[in-house]
Design an enzyme around this catalytic site. Structure first.
Site, PDB file in Angstrom:
ATOM      1  N   GLY A 131       0.838  -1.208   0.000  1.00 37.29           N
ATOM      2  CA  GLY A 131       0.000   0.000   0.000  1.00 37.29           C
ATOM      3  C   GLY A 131       0.863   1.244   0.000  1.00 37.29           C
ATOM      4  CG  ASN A 132      -0.231   4.565  -1.661  1.00 38.49           C
ATOM      5  OD1 ASN A 132      -0.975   5.377  -1.115  1.00 38.49           O
ATOM      6  ND2 ASN A 132      -0.584   3.904  -2.752  1.00 38.49           N
ATOM      7  NE  ARG A 133       5.342   7.004   4.301  1.00 37.36           N
ATOM      8  CZ  ARG A 133       5.581   6.386   5.454  1.00 37.36           C
ATOM      9  NH1 ARG A 133       4.677   6.416   6.403  1.00 37.36           N
ATOM     10  NH2 ARG A 133       6.711   5.772   5.647  1.00 37.36           N
TER      11      ARG A 133
END
Ligand code: CTP
Length: 406
Positions: free
Chosen positions: A203-205
């Site tokens: 995933g990412n932020r």
């Protein structure tokens, strides 16, 4: 600022609005209508605001309150506003302190209606809302959802934090004109998740805040908004927008592609994973077992934005659809943030690219943003530091400019 409160069940939420404004350092004078006091007592408003509460023009006459309260205000917010109050405001009545204050005030006025769907849709209310908007009053779109009793529909008071944020947008000098009225706007927001197994993902932020802010402002400017959201922080649904939830990049691609041809504007604010694990394990991967991976092999995901601009070139979506991209960049030894962004807007073929500098976690999860709006011709406009709603309203100004030029 003045917080007007009319007599609807949603009046209880106004207490959170007083709190929210005072916690941000604003002096709040609460002016309820007489019927609002059937729902919340004057003592509650006085305690929360630290200021006296009056409803009539004959209270404390020696202080000429019916004129002074409006004259001294930098912003008037009315939340909730009932159908009756909208009618009184539209006809210029001044039969209590709140309506008299509104006639005197020359500052921005933000009105957040809350009522049953039938009342909100009634031609009389529609006409009153139109009159108030023509006069420069910001009448917020209500939220959809559970109303008093068992029924649900349009007419709910937006979340207090949404009302505060939109009111502060007006205080910051940003208008919410109805210039996207009748336009269909598709916005993507948040991060995608690419499953490794049923428990883990890549995933990412991304918090989704900028995409949600765009959907909020676009809907308040009259657009018919579809928001396709991946993983985000817990955020209230933008009022009036249809929200579709997805998880992976491929799901996002499917939802966007299915709707793209009907849109006037498409804004790709989502942080789409460029790669996904080539294989998603059907059962949880265990350490110290034969299935324990030593590496995750990746396969490239479709580039949704590039696919949209290609579809526009091929005539699969209308030529006048405005397509906006986002770029979260850090500079490196090869190029600066702006150079990377300019290459990207040309490579992706979009009409506008909002570029953020995300080095040292400058944007993710924050309520503020800044950056540059880059056009394919190489021109760039600085977007100064502001709330994500302020940034959204600047981006939408550029979108409106592009649509009117076409
Ligand atoms: N985007 C997309 N599909 C992808 C990747 C990105 O539609 N598979 C969109 C994003 O929503 C954003 C824009 O493309 O609007 C730029 O995203 P970014 O990740 O910065 O672009 P990349 O092409 O992945 O470039 P980079 O090599 O810098 O990661």
């Amino acid at each position: 600022m003045v917080l007007g409160v009319a007599g609807g069940i949603a009046a209880y939420k106004s207490c959170h609005i007083v709190r929210g404004f005072t916690e941000r350092g604003h002096a709040v004078r609460v002016v309820p209508t007489e019927s609002a006091l059937n729902f919340v007592g004057a003592a509650t408003f006085e305690a929360l605001s630290g200021q006296p509460v009056a409803t009539g023009v004959f209270d404390r006459v020696h202080r000429v309150q019916h004129v002074r309260v409006g004259q001294e205000a930098d912003l008037v917010v009315i939340a909730p506003a009932t159908a009756d109050l909208l009618a009184r405001l539209a006809t210029g009545r001044a039969d209590d302190l709140l309506t008299a204050t509104c006639l005197v005030a020359t500052c921005p006025v933000v009105v957040a209606p809350a009522m049953h769907t039938e009342m909100w849709n009634h031609p009389a209310t529609r006409a009153n809302v139109a009159t108030l908007r023509e006069r420069g009053v910001t009448v917020l779109e209500p939220a959809h959802g559970r109303l008093t009793g068992a029924d649900s529909g349009a007419g709910r008071l937006p979340d207090p934090e949404q009302i505060i944020a939109l009111s502060l947008l007006r205080l910051a000098g940003r208008e919410l004109p109805q210039d996207l009225s009748g336009r269909r706007v598709l916005i993507t927001a948040g991060g995608t998740r690419e499953n490794i197994d049923p428990v883990r993902y890549l995933g990412n932020r991304s918090s989704g805040r900028q995409g949600f802010a765009l959907a909020e402002v676009a809907a308040q400017r009259g657009a018919e908004v579809t928001l396709i959201a991946g993983a985000t922080d817990e955020l209230p649904a933008p009022c009036g927008a249809e929200v579709i939830r997805i998880s992976s990049a491929r799901e996002l691609a499917g939802e966007v592609t299915a709707r793209a041809a009907e849109q006037d504007v498409i804004i790709m604010a989502a942080a789409v994973a460029d790669y996904r694990p080539t294989v998603t394990a059907p059962a949880k991967l265990k350490k110290n077992s034969e299935s324990a991976p030593t590496a995750v092999e990746l396969t490239e995901n479709p580039d949704i934005l590039a696919g949209l601009t290609a579809a526009r070139r091929d005539g699969r979506i209308p030529a006048d659809t405005v397509i906006v991209g986002f770029a979260a960049e850090t500079g490196d030894e090869r190029a600066s943030v702006l150079d990377h962004a300019l290459r990207k807007v040309r490579r992706k073929g979009c009409d506008l690219l909002m570029c953020n500098d995300v080095s040292s976690g400058k944007v993710f999860g924050r309520n503020r943003n800044r950056g540059w709006l880059i056009s394919p011709d190489g021109s760039s406009t600085e977007v100064p530091d502001g709330t994500k709603l302020e940034v959204a309203s600047l981006i939408l100004d550029s979108v409106v400019r592009i649509t009117t030029e076409r």
